[in-house]
Design a protein around this motif. Structure first.
Motif, PDB file in Angstrom:
ATOM      1  N   ASN A  93       0.574  -1.337  -0.227  1.00 39.74           N
ATOM      2  CA  ASN A  93       0.146  -0.048  -0.030  1.00 39.74           C
ATOM      3  C   ASN A  93       0.881   1.291  -0.051  1.00 39.74           C
ATOM      4  O   ASN A  93       0.209   2.404   0.165  1.00 39.74           O
ATOM      5  CB  ASN A  93      -0.998  -0.124   1.214  1.00 39.74           C
ATOM      6  N   GLY A  94       2.063   1.014  -0.297  1.00 40.99           N
ATOM      7  CA  GLY A  94       3.026   2.431  -0.294  1.00 40.99           C
ATOM      8  C   GLY A  94       3.495   2.661   1.141  1.00 40.99           C
ATOM      9  O   GLY A  94       4.234   3.644   1.312  1.00 40.99           O
ATOM     10  N   SER A  95       3.070   2.077   2.190  1.00 45.29           N
ATOM     11  CA  SER A  95       3.695   2.541   3.666  1.00 45.29           C
ATOM     12  C   SER A  95       5.115   2.150   3.823  1.00 45.29           C
ATOM     13  O   SER A  95       5.688   0.997   3.439  1.00 45.29           O
ATOM     14  CB  SER A  95       3.016   1.781   4.731  1.00 45.29           C
ATOM     15  N   LEU A  96       6.171   3.081   4.201  1.00 42.14           N
ATOM     16  CA  LEU A  96       7.154   2.742   4.528  1.00 42.14           C
ATOM     17  C   LEU A  96       7.412   2.369   5.791  1.00 42.14           C
ATOM     18  O   LEU A  96       7.027   2.827   6.912  1.00 42.14           O
ATOM     19  CB  LEU A  96       8.330   4.186   4.489  1.00 42.14           C
ATOM     20  N   THR A  97       7.865   0.775   6.064  1.00 43.38           N
ATOM     21  CA  THR A  97       7.898   0.331   7.303  1.00 43.38           C
ATOM     22  C   THR A  97       9.274  -0.474   7.801  1.00 43.38           C
ATOM     23  O   THR A  97      10.075  -0.416   6.735  1.00 43.38           O
ATOM     24  CB  THR A  97       6.900  -0.924   7.340  1.00 43.38           C
ATOM     25  N   THR A  98       9.189  -0.979   8.995  1.00 39.95           N
ATOM     26  CA  THR A  98      10.469  -1.560   9.169  1.00 39.95           C
ATOM     27  C   THR A  98      10.531  -3.110   8.872  1.00 39.95           C
ATOM     28  O   THR A  98       9.361  -3.414   8.554  1.00 39.95           O
ATOM     29  CB  THR A  98      10.746  -1.554  10.923  1.00 39.95           C
ATOM     30  N   GLN A  99      11.564  -3.845   9.230  1.00 39.75           N
ATOM     31  CA  GLN A  99      11.417  -5.015   8.981  1.00 39.75           C
ATOM     32  C   GLN A  99      10.350  -5.933   9.695  1.00 39.75           C
ATOM     33  O   GLN A  99       9.508  -7.114   9.448  1.00 39.75           O
ATOM     34  CB  GLN A  99      12.640  -6.010   9.390  1.00 39.75           C
ATOM     35  N   ASP A 100       9.778  -5.331  11.065  1.00 39.61           N
ATOM     36  CA  ASP A 100       8.952  -5.970  11.723  1.00 39.61           C
ATOM     37  C   ASP A 100       7.349  -5.383  11.298  1.00 39.61           C
ATOM     38  O   ASP A 100       6.451  -5.460  12.230  1.00 39.61           O
ATOM     39  CB  ASP A 100       9.144  -5.653  13.214  1.00 39.61           C
TER      40      ASP A 100
ATOM     41  N   PRO B 236       2.973   8.445   9.798  1.00 39.88           N
ATOM     42  CA  PRO B 236       3.529   7.372   8.784  1.00 39.88           C
ATOM     43  C   PRO B 236       3.708   7.946   7.445  1.00 39.88           C
ATOM     44  O   PRO B 236       2.853   8.663   6.729  1.00 39.88           O
ATOM     45  CB  PRO B 236       2.225   6.313   8.797  1.00 39.88           C
ATOM     46  N   ILE B 237       5.054   7.508   6.742  1.00 39.70           N
ATOM     47  CA  ILE B 237       5.244   7.881   5.240  1.00 39.70           C
ATOM     48  C   ILE B 237       4.554   6.996   4.389  1.00 39.70           C
ATOM     49  O   ILE B 237       4.739   5.942   4.659  1.00 39.70           O
ATOM     50  CB  ILE B 237       6.645   8.059   5.215  1.00 39.70           C
ATOM     51  N   THR B 238       3.993   7.562   3.498  1.00 41.16           N
ATOM     52  CA  THR B 238       3.285   6.697   2.351  1.00 41.16           C
ATOM     53  C   THR B 238       3.837   7.185   0.937  1.00 41.16           C
ATOM     54  O   THR B 238       3.811   8.550   0.823  1.00 41.16           O
ATOM     55  CB  THR B 238       1.755   6.720   2.512  1.00 41.16           C
ATOM     56  N   LEU B 239       4.273   6.247   0.032  1.00 42.98           N
ATOM     57  CA  LEU B 239       4.807   6.343  -1.161  1.00 42.98           C
ATOM     58  C   LEU B 239       3.775   6.114  -1.816  1.00 42.98           C
ATOM     59  O   LEU B 239       2.903   5.249  -1.859  1.00 42.98           O
ATOM     60  CB  LEU B 239       5.876   5.432  -1.215  1.00 42.98           C
ATOM     61  N   PRO B 240       3.682   6.805  -3.005  1.00 40.22           N
ATOM     62  CA  PRO B 240       2.637   6.689  -4.198  1.00 40.22           C
ATOM     63  C   PRO B 240       2.859   5.522  -5.223  1.00 40.22           C
ATOM     64  O   PRO B 240       2.778   5.850  -6.390  1.00 40.22           O
ATOM     65  CB  PRO B 240       2.902   8.119  -4.940  1.00 40.22           C
ATOM     66  N   VAL B 241       2.791   4.313  -4.397  1.00 43.93           N
ATOM     67  CA  VAL B 241       3.191   3.190  -5.206  1.00 43.93           C
ATOM     68  C   VAL B 241       1.803   2.954  -6.280  1.00 43.93           C
ATOM     69  O   VAL B 241       0.729   3.053  -5.896  1.00 43.93           O
ATOM     70  CB  VAL B 241       3.392   2.019  -4.474  1.00 43.93           C
ATOM     71  N   GLY B 242       2.018   2.776  -7.599  1.00 45.67           N
ATOM     72  CA  GLY B 242       1.284   2.374  -8.405  1.00 45.67           C
ATOM     73  C   GLY B 242       0.458   3.844  -8.983  1.00 45.67           C
ATOM     74  O   GLY B 242      -0.647   3.828  -9.956  1.00 45.67           O
ATOM     75  N   ALA B 243       1.046   5.076  -8.456  1.00 42.48           N
ATOM     76  CA  ALA B 243       0.369   6.205  -9.025  1.00 42.48           C
ATOM     77  C   ALA B 243       0.612   6.724 -10.423  1.00 42.48           C
ATOM     78  O   ALA B 243       1.785   6.296 -10.634  1.00 42.48           O
ATOM     79  CB  ALA B 243       0.573   7.293  -7.918  1.00 42.48           C
ATOM     80  N   THR B 244      -0.145   7.367 -11.046  1.00 38.26           N
ATOM     81  CA  THR B 244       0.389   7.931 -12.100  1.00 38.26           C
ATOM     82  C   THR B 244       0.279   9.694 -12.196  1.00 38.26           C
ATOM     83  O   THR B 244      -0.764  10.173 -11.823  1.00 38.26           O
ATOM     84  CB  THR B 244      -0.620   7.674 -13.367  1.00 38.26           C
ATOM     85  N   GLU B 245       1.269  10.212 -12.355  1.00 41.97           N
ATOM     86  CA  GLU B 245       1.414  11.723 -12.741  1.00 41.97           C
ATOM     87  C   GLU B 245       0.608  12.267 -13.843  1.00 41.97           C
ATOM     88  O   GLU B 245       1.245  11.767 -15.153  1.00 41.97           O
ATOM     89  CB  GLU B 245       2.787  12.195 -12.419  1.00 41.97           C
TER      90      GLU B 245
END
Length: 482
Positions: A118-125, A147-156
């Motif tokens: 879902n684009g969340s930047l997470t630790t190994q746990d 929480p940091i969320t990256l635009p995975v799957g997004a289109t500009e």
């Protein structure tokens, strides 16, 4: 006799703790950003059993105990990731990454993060990495980390070209009728690229006309696509200007270098001044020929103007209508100065040539990854070459790092002894900077740990010998009774 045993047993217990600490350090030799620990001992209370003849106390110790375990928070080796994984980060300097799970925040030095589906930047746990959000590319640090969320799957989306600039030289020695072209890629509202062509045609000394066109069939019509470019005797472009001929008479002082556009459409420049340099009287009859001078106010105060030549005429914006691909009408400005103050087009005695050019349009693009700069700013990357700031990694500090408690998973939590974590951005307030595509290694020194292991082993064996000695003595005492 039981006291004898308790002394030796306290040594065995303390040595066991030291051995456990050393063993744990060695076990975590390859754990990302692990911080080694050391165990310190202190003696127990002493019992005074009398005094010497000199009055000095005669004391007997009661053994030892673990006084503290100290964590070495020095920085481990920073090792660049051979695969260039941008989700791997290291802090070069003080501070901790801030992570959260189920509402519980923790601190960690381990930056081996991952990106969830879902684009969340997470630790190994699976803990969320916290940072500051960005809106329209601007980071807001005046809010609590989230929480940091990256635009995975997004289109500009695509952006139609609104401004262009080109760098070119037109040969001053070219004959009238000489043409030269500059190709410029532009984009419409659908992101479709078009190869616009600027054609220059020399029409006279220091004067060129131009026209801008799209390939045949790309557009049904155009407007403001033609104009003229004029140059002074030094080859500098005389940019388009609105007529600024002063109203005569006027008391406004002028200086050498002041310019106005005269009634003939030529650019006039003040080349000399006598007296106060104020203009007055009737409006001068401007000379038509470039290079000619006009003296304004022939009385005591004289201002001499030199005709630099006709100003360029660049109507705008350049517009193309009825695009064949169904996009909106394409309208853009030609910025002759680019982003600066000096024209980018010149007329010098050298071959016609094209240089750098810019346009602010672009096609649509898909998310491809991200990069992190030393201040922790995260920029999402798109397949069209654009980047977009989506947040900034938070870095926290505490007043007393030795007061932190390790909770496993490479995490620490604050206590009353450590003080509260103070979040901020990397590179400020004594916080380190972020090294992207880099991981901090364990700071355990294997040579030191082996040396400590030998010492702890010898101490354990010595205390074991003490126990066996006391046991032998106890047996002797029991035998005396028998």
């Amino acid at each position: 006799m039981m006291g004898n045993f308790s002394i030796a047993l306290s040594g065995l217990e303390a040595d066991s703790t030291a051995l456990n600490t050393i063993g744990n350090n060695l076990a975590n030799l390859n754990t990302t950003a692990y911080k080694g620990q050391t165990t310190s001992f202190e003696d127990l209370f002493h019992q005074q059993i009398g005094e010497s003849g000199a009055g000095d106390p005669i004391q007997v110790g009661s053994g030892t105990k673990v006084g503290s375990t100290t964590t070495n928070f020095s920085e481990g080796t920073l090792l660049p990731d051979a695969n260039g994984n941008s989700s791997d980060m290291a802090l070069d300097g003080n501070g901790f990454f801030l992570v959260e799970q189920n509402g519980q925040q923790s601190l960690t030095r381990a930056g081996n993060f991952t990106v969830a589906n879902n684009g969340s930047l997470t630790t190994q746990d699976g803990q969320f990495v916290l940072g500051y959000p960005a809106t329209a590319g601007v980071v807001n640090t005046n809010t609590n980390p989230q929480p940091i969320t990256l635009p995975v799957g997004a289109t500009e989306g695509a952006q139609a070209t609104q401004n262009i600039s080109v760098t070119a030289n037109l040969n001053s020695g070219a004959t009238v009728g000489t043409t030269f072209t500059t190709p410029v890629k532009i984009f419409d509202s659908l992101g479709q690229s078009h190869q616009a062509t600027i054609t220059y045609d020399k029409t006279g000394t220091n004067t060129w006309s131009y026209s801008v066109a799209l390939p045949a069939g790309d557009a049904a019509g155009s407007a403001n696509a033609t104009g003229t470019l004029s140059f002074d005797t030094s080859g500098n472009l005389i940019p388009p200007q609105t007529p600024t001929t002063p109203t005569w008479p006027t008391s406004t002082a002028v200086t050498v270098g002041s310019t106005v556009v005269d009634s003939n459409g030529n650019l006039e420049k003040v080349t000399s001044i006598s007296g106060t340099g104020t203009t007055g009287g009737a409006a001068p009859v401007w000379g038509v020929a470039p290079g000619a001078t006009t003296t304004d106010n022939a009385g005591a105060n004289q201002v001499v103007w030199t005709n630099l030549g006709p100003v360029s005429t660049v109507p705008g914006p350049i517009t193309f209508t009825g695009l064949a691909d169904g996009a909106s009408n394409l309208s853009f400005n030609w910025n002759l100065n680019g982003g600066g103050t000096s024209p980018l087009i010149s007329q010098l005695a050298s071959a016609n040539s094209n240089g750098a050019q810019t346009n602010d349009g672009f096609p649509s693009g898909n998310y491809t990854g991200f990069i992190v700069d030393p201040s922790g700013v995260i920029q999402a990357q798109f397949s069209n070459g654009n980047t977009q700031t989506i947040g900034q990694v938070a870095v926290a500090n505490v007043a007393n790092v030795q007061g932190l408690v390790s909770v496993g998973g490479n995490n620490f939590q604050t206590t009353g002894a450590s003080g509260q974590a103070v979040a901020g951005v990397a590179g400020t307030g004594g916080r380190g900077v972020v090294d992207d595509s880099t991981l901090e290694q364990s700071n355990v020194n294997i040579s030191t740990e082996f040396s400590n292991l030998i010492v702890a082993q010898r101490a354990f064996e010595a205390n074991s010998k003490t126990v066996t000695t006391f046991d032998t003595i106890s047996q002797d005492v029991i035998a005396m009774v028998r």
